[in-house]
Design a protein around this motif. Structure first.
Motif, PDB file in Angstrom:
ATOM      1  N   ARG A  36       0.849  -1.178   0.000  1.00  0.00           N
ATOM      2  CA  ARG A  36       0.000   0.000   0.000  1.00  0.00           C
ATOM      3  C   ARG A  36       0.885   1.228   0.000  1.00  0.00           C
ATOM      4  NH1 ARG A  36      -2.605   0.305   6.139  1.00  0.00           N
ATOM      5  NH2 ARG A  36      -0.620   0.382   7.266  1.00  0.00           N
ATOM      6  N   GLN A  54      -9.904  10.269  -7.610  1.00  0.00           N
ATOM      7  CA  GLN A  54     -10.257   9.408  -8.732  1.00  0.00           C
ATOM      8  C   GLN A  54      -9.013   8.654  -9.190  1.00  0.00           C
ATOM      9  OE1 GLN A  54     -11.808  12.043 -11.723  1.00  0.00           O
ATOM     10  NE2 GLN A  54     -13.674  12.516 -10.579  1.00  0.00           N
ATOM     11  N   ALA A  71     -10.632   0.455 -11.595  1.00  0.00           N
ATOM     12  CA  ALA A  71     -10.939  -0.094 -10.280  1.00  0.00           C
ATOM     13  C   ALA A  71      -9.810  -0.983  -9.776  1.00  0.00           C
ATOM     14  CB  ALA A  71     -12.244  -0.885 -10.342  1.00  0.00           C
ATOM     15  N   GLN A  72      -8.646  -0.937 -10.417  1.00  0.00           N
ATOM     16  CA  GLN A  72      -7.520  -1.785 -10.031  1.00  0.00           C
ATOM     17  C   GLN A  72      -6.810  -1.284  -8.782  1.00  0.00           C
ATOM     18  OE1 GLN A  72      -5.754  -1.683 -14.168  1.00  0.00           O
ATOM     19  NE2 GLN A  72      -5.459  -3.848 -13.727  1.00  0.00           N
ATOM     20  N   LEU A  74      -7.517   1.078  -5.196  1.00  0.00           N
ATOM     21  CA  LEU A  74      -8.541   1.647  -4.328  1.00  0.00           C
ATOM     22  C   LEU A  74      -7.955   2.787  -3.510  1.00  0.00           C
ATOM     23  CD1 LEU A  74     -10.110  -1.676  -2.996  1.00  0.00           C
ATOM     24  CD2 LEU A  74     -10.791  -0.336  -5.000  1.00  0.00           C
ATOM     25  N   ALA A  75      -8.754   3.810  -3.287  1.00  0.00           N
ATOM     26  CA  ALA A  75      -8.344   4.951  -2.465  1.00  0.00           C
ATOM     27  C   ALA A  75      -9.253   5.052  -1.250  1.00  0.00           C
ATOM     28  CB  ALA A  75      -8.410   6.245  -3.269  1.00  0.00           C
ATOM     29  N   SER A  76      -8.694   5.426  -0.110  1.00  0.00           N
ATOM     30  CA  SER A  76      -9.468   5.606   1.112  1.00  0.00           C
ATOM     31  C   SER A  76      -8.875   6.757   1.924  1.00  0.00           C
ATOM     32  CB  SER A  76      -9.452   4.319   1.941  1.00  0.00           C
ATOM     33  OG  SER A  76     -10.171   4.497   3.141  1.00  0.00           O
ATOM     34  N   THR A  78     -12.235   8.512  -0.375  1.00  0.00           N
ATOM     35  CA  THR A  78     -12.385   9.033  -1.731  1.00  0.00           C
ATOM     36  C   THR A  78     -12.932  10.456  -1.728  1.00  0.00           C
ATOM     37  OG1 THR A  78     -14.578   8.023  -1.907  1.00  0.00           O
ATOM     38  CG2 THR A  78     -12.699   6.747  -2.731  1.00  0.00           C
ATOM     39  N   LEU A  92      -3.711   4.248  -0.602  1.00  0.00           N
ATOM     40  CA  LEU A  92      -3.873   3.681  -1.937  1.00  0.00           C
ATOM     41  C   LEU A  92      -3.476   2.213  -1.873  1.00  0.00           C
ATOM     42  CD1 LEU A  92      -2.210   6.689  -3.693  1.00  0.00           C
ATOM     43  CD2 LEU A  92      -4.623   6.106  -3.894  1.00  0.00           C
ATOM     44  N   ALA A  95      -6.567  -3.452  -5.660  1.00  0.00           N
ATOM     45  CA  ALA A  95      -7.873  -4.086  -5.501  1.00  0.00           C
ATOM     46  C   ALA A  95      -7.785  -5.594  -5.518  1.00  0.00           C
ATOM     47  CB  ALA A  95      -8.816  -3.607  -6.605  1.00  0.00           C
TER      48      ALA A  95
END
Length: 234
Positions: A36, A54, A71-72, A74-76, A78, A92, A95
């Protein structure tokens, strides 16, 4: 004078809203399977920045850059809401835990909620922990009438971040063409730059650039290629 003051009063609130964010780091790397990465955002103020994160897959085709929602990665979180003075960490993550065969390139877009707010685009590269091979660059000079273009092919499995692009003439004199960041050449892709005209037509010289690790590469361009003529019409 009064009209000028009224104009400044109307512009200054907009300028305050368009306060730039501080982003660390500006280039992100994501290990392939279980890794990550983190992006830190800081709003020094005085404006308030709202928007969303995005993820776009990034590809290069001859003469064009292509972005497509992905969608490969993921962000948290968003959704972002940063008042003046606030800091925010964005995680980041991949997925999928499936191994990555080759380096993947993405663009992290920080899209503002309001048009007056600044927009940001950061590169993110995902690869296996072993890492990609260094860039393997091949240069070609393309001639289209009086227009010259430098085309670079990257045969490596990792991207090349090009900066301080310069030209060294046959006599040894060096001219800086693009100071600072010139752009990226993705793995197994190509990119081209338009060059300023020269009386010698770039004959007998060579190009220099600096890579992301600080090393300088010499790009001896092949025999100039003649670009195909463009079709007529609007």
């Amino acid at each position: 004078m009064r009209r000028l003051l009224l104009l400044l009063a109307a512009v200054l609130p907009i300028a305050a809203q368009a306060q730039a964010l501080e982003l660390v780091p500006t280039t992100l790397n994501l290990p392939g399977a279980q890794g990550r990465s983190e992006l830190w955002l800081h709003n020094p103020g005085p404006g308030h920045w709202r928007g969303q994160v995005q993820i776009w897959a990034w590809d290069q085709q001859p003469g064009a850059e292509h972005l497509q929602r992905s969608a490969q990665v993921l962000a948290s979180p968003t959704l972002l809401d940063l008042p003046a003075g606030a800091r925010q960490r964005v995680w980041l993550l991949p997925a999928s835990s499936a191994p990555v065969a080759a380096e993947q390139a993405f663009r992290i877009i920080l899209a503002p909620a309001e048009p007056a707010m600044p927009r940001y685009s950061l590169p993110l590269f995902r690869s296996e922990p072993v890492g990609p091979t260094p860039p393997c660059l091949r240069a070609e000079l393309v001639v289209n009438g009086s227009q010259f273009m430098l085309r670079l092919f990257n045969g490596g499995t990792g991207h090349a971040r090009m900066s301080d692009l310069a030209y060294e003439a046959a006599g040894g004199h060096r001219s800086l063409l693009l100071p600072g960041l010139a752009g990226y050449v993705l793995a197994a892709r190509q990119r081209q730059w338009q060059l300023p005209p020269r009386a010698d037509g770039y004959a007998g010289g060579r190009f220099h650039a600096r890579l992301q690790d600080g090393t300088e590469v010499i790009l001896a361009a092949q025999t100039p290629a003649i670009a195909a003529s463009q079709p007529s019409g609007l």
